[in-house]
Design an enzyme around this catalytic site. Sequence first.
Site, short mmCIF file in Angstrom:
data_model
loop_
_atom_site.label_atom_id
_atom_site.label_comp_id
_atom_site.label_asym_id
_atom_site.label_seq_id
_atom_site.Cartn_x
_atom_site.Cartn_y
_atom_site.Cartn_z
N CYS A 1 -1.45 13.46 -21.54
CA CYS A 1 -1.26 12.47 -22.40
C CYS A 1 -1.20 11.04 -21.58
CB CYS A 1 -0.14 12.77 -23.12
SG CYS A 1 1.94 12.32 -22.02
N GLY B 1 2.58 -4.44 8.89
CA GLY B 1 2.48 -3.00 9.27
C GLY B 1 1.38 -2.25 8.39
N HIS C 1 -1.09 1.34 -4.47
CA HIS C 1 -1.63 2.76 -4.53
C HIS C 1 -0.37 3.74 -5.11
CE1 HIS C 1 -3.95 1.67 -0.44
NE2 HIS C 1 -4.40 1.38 -1.41
N VAL D 1 3.59 4.03 -0.94
CA VAL D 1 4.03 4.79 -2.14
C VAL D 1 5.57 4.89 -2.20
CG1 VAL D 1 1.87 5.66 -2.71
CG2 VAL D 1 3.38 7.15 -1.04
N CYS E 1 4.99 15.04 -23.60
CA CYS E 1 4.02 15.94 -24.46
C CYS E 1 4.41 17.15 -24.13
CB CYS E 1 2.56 15.37 -24.39
SG CYS E 1 2.04 16.21 -22.84
N ASN F 1 2.59 -7.05 13.15
CA ASN F 1 2.29 -5.35 13.34
C ASN F 1 2.86 -5.07 14.63
OD1 ASN F 1 0.80 -3.44 11.72
ND2 ASN F 1 -0.48 -3.39 13.40
N GLN G 1 0.85 -1.05 -0.10
CA GLN G 1 -0.12 0.05 -0.06
C GLN G 1 0.82 1.24 -0.02
OE1 GLN G 1 -3.68 -0.65 2.83
NE2 GLN G 1 -1.91 -1.90 3.74
C1 BV8 Z 1 -11.53 2.58 -3.93
C2 BV8 Z 1 -1.70 6.65 -1.45
C3 BV8 Z 1 -13.38 2.02 -5.73
C4 BV8 Z 1 -1.75 8.28 -1.45
C5 BV8 Z 1 -3.60 5.84 -0.23
C6 BV8 Z 1 -16.45 3.61 3.81
C7 BV8 Z 1 -16.26 2.14 4.06
C8 BV8 Z 1 -15.19 1.52 3.31
C9 BV8 Z 1 -14.43 1.76 2.29
C10 BV8 Z 1 -14.68 3.24 2.11
C11 BV8 Z 1 -15.54 3.94 2.67
N1 BV8 Z 1 -15.68 5.21 2.20
C12 BV8 Z 1 -14.87 5.31 1.22
C13 BV8 Z 1 -14.11 4.01 1.11
C14 BV8 Z 1 -13.22 3.40 -0.02
C15 BV8 Z 1 -11.91 4.23 0.54
C16 BV8 Z 1 -11.37 3.54 1.85
O1 BV8 Z 1 -11.27 2.46 2.10
N2 BV8 Z 1 -11.43 4.72 2.87
C17 BV8 Z 1 -11.30 4.23 3.99
C18 BV8 Z 1 -10.41 5.44 4.75
C19 BV8 Z 1 -12.46 3.91 5.05
N3 BV8 Z 1 -10.91 3.68 -0.42
C20 BV8 Z 1 -10.54 4.14 -1.85
O2 BV8 Z 1 -10.90 5.16 -1.96
C21 BV8 Z 1 -9.63 3.32 -2.54
N4 BV8 Z 1 -10.33 3.23 -3.90
O3 BV8 Z 1 -12.05 2.29 -3.14
O4 BV8 Z 1 -12.02 2.54 -5.34
C22 BV8 Z 1 -12.67 0.64 -6.04
C23 BV8 Z 1 -12.15 -0.33 -5.47
C24 BV8 Z 1 -11.95 -1.75 -6.05
C25 BV8 Z 1 -12.40 -1.70 -7.59
C26 BV8 Z 1 -13.04 -0.87 -8.07
C27 BV8 Z 1 -13.02 0.12 -7.39
C28 BV8 Z 1 -8.43 4.08 -2.88
C29 BV8 Z 1 -7.60 3.93 -1.70
C30 BV8 Z 1 -6.20 4.54 -1.64
C31 BV8 Z 1 -5.89 6.01 -1.04
N5 BV8 Z 1 -4.64 6.26 -1.19
N6 BV8 Z 1 -2.35 6.01 -0.48
C32 BV8 Z 1 -0.90 8.59 -0.35
O5 BV8 Z 1 0.03 7.91 0.36
O6 BV8 Z 1 -0.91 9.88 -0.11
S1 BV8 Z 1 -4.24 5.26 1.31
C33 BV8 Z 1 -3.51 5.46 2.61
O7 BV8 Z 1 -3.84 4.55 3.70
C34 BV8 Z 1 -2.17 5.52 2.81
O8 BV8 Z 1 -1.36 6.06 1.71
C35 BV8 Z 1 -1.72 3.65 3.23
O9 BV8 Z 1 -1.22 3.58 1.89
C36 BV8 Z 1 -3.16 3.50 3.39
C37 BV8 Z 1 -3.26 2.28 4.38
O10 BV8 Z 1 -2.68 2.75 5.70
P1 BV8 Z 1 -1.73 2.00 6.55
O11 BV8 Z 1 -0.63 1.58 5.60
O12 BV8 Z 1 -2.39 0.88 7.17
O13 BV8 Z 1 -1.02 2.80 7.42
P2 BV8 Z 1 -1.77 3.25 8.96
O14 BV8 Z 1 -1.04 4.24 9.42
O15 BV8 Z 1 -3.23 3.14 8.85
O16 BV8 Z 1 -1.51 1.91 9.80
C38 BV8 Z 1 0.23 1.88 10.11
C39 BV8 Z 1 0.26 0.46 10.89
O17 BV8 Z 1 1.29 0.32 11.05
C40 BV8 Z 1 -0.39 0.37 12.24
O18 BV8 Z 1 -1.27 -0.62 12.37
C41 BV8 Z 1 0.81 0.52 13.41
O19 BV8 Z 1 0.48 -0.21 14.53
C42 BV8 Z 1 1.78 -0.12 12.32
N7 BV8 Z 1 3.04 0.12 12.74
C43 BV8 Z 1 3.58 1.39 13.28
N8 BV8 Z 1 4.86 1.35 13.25
C44 BV8 Z 1 5.32 0.15 13.34
C45 BV8 Z 1 4.04 -0.64 12.82
N9 BV8 Z 1 4.07 -2.04 12.66
C46 BV8 Z 1 5.45 -2.52 12.60
N10 BV8 Z 1 6.74 -1.80 13.04
C47 BV8 Z 1 6.38 -0.64 13.67
N11 BV8 Z 1 7.62 0.03 13.64
#
Ligand code: BV8
Length: 237
Positions: free
Chosen positions: A128, A184, A117, A101, A147, A210, A99
């Site tokens: 383009c 993670g 992502h 980038v 382009c 995690n 996930q």
């Molecule tokens: C889509 C790129 C349709 C940009 C990102 C309501 C309910 C359900 C779904 C939705 C809803 N409303 C809208 C939606 C859909 C939406 C979604 O899921 N929203 C969520 C917020 C509810 N999804 C979308 O819009 C997606 N598109 O659904 O299109 C479709 C789908 C399929 C087929 C056809 C059509 C697009 C989602 C992509 C968005 N872009 N990233 C950028 O980076 O700026 S997503 C964003 O969250 C982040 O970029 C990241 O990639 C992603 C997930 O986050 P995590 O990686 O899990 O990070 P997080 O901080 O949350 O967690 C970190 C974890 O690490 C923690 O658990 C922590 O404990 C742990 N950790 C911390 N330190 C450590 C560790 N683990 C180990 N060691 C450590 N040291």
Amino acid sequence: MIAPRPAAGTRLFVLTGAGISAESGLGTFRDPGGLWRRFDPMRLATPEAFARDPEEVHAFYNLRRAGVKAAAANPAHAALARLQAGLAAAGGGLFLCTQNVDDLHERAGAGAVVHMHGELMRARCLACGAGTPWETDLGTDTPCPACGARGGMRPDVVWFGEVPLHLDAIEAALAAADLFVAIGTSGSVYPAAGFVARARADGIPTHEINLAPSDTAGAFDTACYGPASRTVPAFAE
Ligand code: BV8
């Protein structure tokens, strides 16, 4: 309880999230101090946000791109890269779906990395459609190398509301996996957060690595909690 080390010939599906890059100094999104705790993703990580204020969105991603360039891969990225090579050599494989980038999996030596992502170190032209590796700042006056159009270059990442990339390949690899491992990730963004349920429905064992139990922890058969730089090498080697 932790999953047994993957035996030779195993086909692993590994989903990584921001937590695997946390010890490289890249912030996560939803932990205290995380990016989406400090910034509103709806103002910065949607196509509508980019259309409304492209300069603000460019500034946000330029800052993050500089952070990724200054970061280094950590032992978790390196252990996964070694495991991927080892399993491939033994007739199995490791489908590395991220996930993230950032390019830390690649910089740690990983082979195929599936960025569902998108990639911060790439830009894409809205005029383009050409994508290109990109390491410097982007702005509304940046010309497209293909382009020449100005004002159409955007970060080549998948914003909220946009369709994630490589979903067909991901579906196929998920269905063929012997073990599903999430590393993670908080399990809060779909469709990635739904992969563990798909694996379970197909009778595939599931393992969570995690810092702490994620939102979908209950869906995993086994788990290992702690910093990725310790827990991933312990799993992989
Ligand atoms: C889509 C790129 C349709 C940009 C990102 C309501 C309910 C359900 C779904 C939705 C809803 N409303 C809208 C939606 C859909 C939406 C979604 O899921 N929203 C969520 C917020 C509810 N999804 C979308 O819009 C997606 N598109 O659904 O299109 C479709 C789908 C399929 C087929 C056809 C059509 C697009 C989602 C992509 C968005 N872009 N990233 C950028 O980076 O700026 S997503 C964003 O969250 C982040 O970029 C990241 O990639 C992603 C997930 O986050 P995590 O990686 O899990 O990070 P997080 O901080 O949350 O967690 C970190 C974890 O690490 C923690 O658990 C922590 O404990 C742990 N950790 C911390 N330190 C450590 C560790 N683990 C180990 N060691 C450590 N040291």
